[in-house]
Design an enzyme around this catalytic site. Structure first.
Site, mmCIF file in Angstrom:
data_model
loop_
_atom_site.group_PDB
_atom_site.id
_atom_site.type_symbol
_atom_site.label_atom_id
_atom_site.label_comp_id
_atom_site.label_asym_id
_atom_site.label_seq_id
_atom_site.Cartn_x
_atom_site.Cartn_y
_atom_site.Cartn_z
ATOM 1 C CG ASP A 28 16.758 -34.067 21.232
ATOM 2 O OD1 ASP A 28 16.878 -33.010 20.577
ATOM 3 O OD2 ASP A 28 16.129 -35.060 20.817
ATOM 4 C CE1 TYR A 36 20.363 -31.525 17.527
ATOM 5 C CE2 TYR A 36 19.349 -33.529 18.351
ATOM 6 C CZ TYR A 36 19.298 -32.177 18.112
ATOM 7 O OH TYR A 36 18.190 -31.460 18.485
ATOM 8 N NE ARG A 68 13.394 -25.057 12.295
ATOM 9 C CZ ARG A 68 13.480 -25.608 13.495
ATOM 10 N NH1 ARG A 68 12.649 -26.573 13.839
ATOM 11 N NH2 ARG A 68 14.382 -25.192 14.369
ATOM 12 N NE ARG A 95 24.591 -28.056 5.803
ATOM 13 C CZ ARG A 95 24.688 -27.238 4.756
ATOM 14 N NH1 ARG A 95 25.882 -26.913 4.265
ATOM 15 N NH2 ARG A 95 23.625 -26.707 4.214
ATOM 16 N NE ARG A 104 2.396 -39.789 15.867
ATOM 17 C CZ ARG A 104 2.797 -38.633 16.383
ATOM 18 N NH1 ARG A 104 2.034 -37.558 16.308
ATOM 19 N NH2 ARG A 104 3.964 -38.549 16.979
ATOM 20 N NE ARG A 159 13.036 -44.411 14.096
ATOM 21 C CZ ARG A 159 11.858 -44.039 14.601
ATOM 22 N NH1 ARG A 159 10.799 -44.777 14.482
ATOM 23 N NH2 ARG A 159 11.740 -42.907 15.261
ATOM 24 C CD GLU A 186 15.932 -22.666 12.315
ATOM 25 O OE1 GLU A 186 15.348 -22.565 13.401
ATOM 26 O OE2 GLU A 186 16.229 -23.762 11.795
#
Ligand SMILES: Cc1cc2nc3c(=O)[nH]c(=O)nc-3n(C[C@H](O)[C@H](O)[C@H](O)COP(=O)(O)OP(=O)(O)OC[C@H]3O[C@@H](n4cnc5c(N)ncnc54)[C@H](O)[C@@H]3O)c2cc1C
Length: 364
Positions: A349, A347, A279, A248, A175, A171, A299
């Site tokens: 959060d 992964y 970033r 990674r 917006r 996805r 980064e």
């Protein structure tokens, strides 16, 4: 036995589990191989600014009990993540929203934006996407892909988008409002005083030994506790018997700058391939800092080898098979609980890790 639980790893999973076990009257020892608590959410102060040492961390959740849980220990500020993308000297708002489309195409209304994106999606044809590039264009059209997805993704994965499988991008949210809030979650913020404070509060009254690697002395530690909670890499626990899991990695370059404000935002993504970092984080903006100096971190994504810090799991077919083999072994363990991002090769959060640690500690 000296302890009911030996908890390996002082990250969020280990800290929440330890707190809950202690509340249930269990005797706990927590060991951590690094020289500090907190795992990857660790923050340390430089020039009075809390630095996110292992990458920028923004707490966001839709889970009210988890939000209330963390708010017992620290107060959260009202930081809202609104990253900016830098592409060939132009700045665009993220996530993809009306501000982005207006800058990109000089348009003003949601209808114009929808039409533009639809035209580009239609121009890409309707055959099954064979790679990530085709998949991304099918989702958001050529312009957004070229400027804001392609270079960033190629740097992040170390491969061309045409070489990457389409499933990596399922996805790409778009917006059609002028809303730069990166997350859709109900609750969001940064702990005032940094994440380390949260972990300190969780570990209050718990015996912690730093600079202690479980895998180097496992016979000793195994003899000390009834049960073990292991939040390190599951393949390392099993001495890589079913193969090495891949990750990674990231390299961080942190500098103190003698100026008050470098980029005016906490997170700026560099989306062109020619700039090697993905970033720049300016840490003070996570806490609305007014210090005279500033600290920034670049980064750089890196290929991972055993011994490097594992950051992102690579959940492709090969690694999924290897993980499933370890999971079979783990399910047979009577006294070991595997948890957290490395123990579950996933992964996670922060809110999901807390949720998992609370669930794991509920019936102990
Ligand atoms: C770059 C980056 C950015 C992120 N940003 C966000 C974000 O914005 N929002 C969000 O919600 N989540 C974010 N996350 C996810 C977040 O970092 C994780 O949810 C969380 O840190 C996982 O906690 P954990 O306890 O599972 O693992 P960790 O924090 O990795 O803790 C595991 C601990 O175990 C220790 N350990 C391992 N092996 C041994 C051993 N043999 N002996 C002793 N100790 C050992 C390790 O040193 C480590 O301290 C991000 C992750 C990354 C990589």
């Amino acid at each position: 036995m000296l302890y009911d639980y030996l908890i390996v790893g002082a990250g969020l999973f280990g800290a929440v589990f330890a707190k809950e076990a202690k509340n249930r009257g269990k005797r706990c020892l927590l060991i951590e191989k690094r020289s500090h608590i907190g795992g990857n959410v660790y923050t340390e102060a430089i020039e009075g600014i809390n630095i996110h040492k292992y990458g920028a961390h923004i707490f966001h959740t839709n889970n009210k009990p988890v939000w209330e849980y963390v708010n017992q220990f620290v107060e959260f500020n009202n930081y809202i993540n609104s990253p900016i993308a830098f592409y060939k000297d132009e700045l665009y708002n993220l996530p993809f929203n009306m501000n982005t489309f207006s800058k990109l195409w000089g348009i003003r209304t949601p209808m114009e934006a929808k039409q533009k994106i639809q035209e580009q999606i239609q121009a890409s044809g309707d055959s099954e996407p064979r790679n990530l590039e085709e998949q991304a264009i099918r989702l958001i059209g050529q312009d957004l892909y070229e400027k804001l997805v392609k270079g960033y993704t190629e740097k992040q994965w170390g491969h061309l988008c045409t070489e990457l499988p389409p499933f990596i991008i399922k996805r790409l949210p778009v917006r059609y409002t002028y809303d730069n809030n990166y997350f859709n979650d109900r609750y969001q913020g940064i702990p005032i005083g940094g994440y380390t404070k949260l972990i300190e509060k969780l570990l209050d009254g718990i015996e912690v030994r730093l600079n202690t690697d479980y895998l180097l002395q496992r016979d000793t530690f195994d003899a000390w506790a009834d049960k073990i909670v292991f939040t390190g890499p599951i393949d390392a626990y099993y001495k890589y018997a079913c193969g090495d899991l891949e990750y990674r990695s990231l390299r961080f370059e942190t500098e103190v700058l003698d100026m008050e404000n470098y980029q005016g935002n906490a997170v700026v993504n560099y989306t062109e391939k020619e700039i090697p970092y993905t970033r720049i984080i300016e840490h003070k903006h996570f806490e609305f800092g007014t210090q005279p100096k500033t600290v920034v971190t670049k980064e750089y994504p890196m290929q991972w080898q055993r011994g490097d810090e594992p950051y992102y799991t690579v959940n492709d077919e090969r690694n999924t098979q290897i993980y499933n083999a370890y999971k079979k072994l783990a399910d047979k363990e009577k006294r070991v609980i595997f948890g957290g991002r490395l123990g579950s090769y996933k992964y996670y959060d922060m809110d999901k890790v807390i949720e998992a640690a609370l669930a794991a500690s509920i019936n102990i």
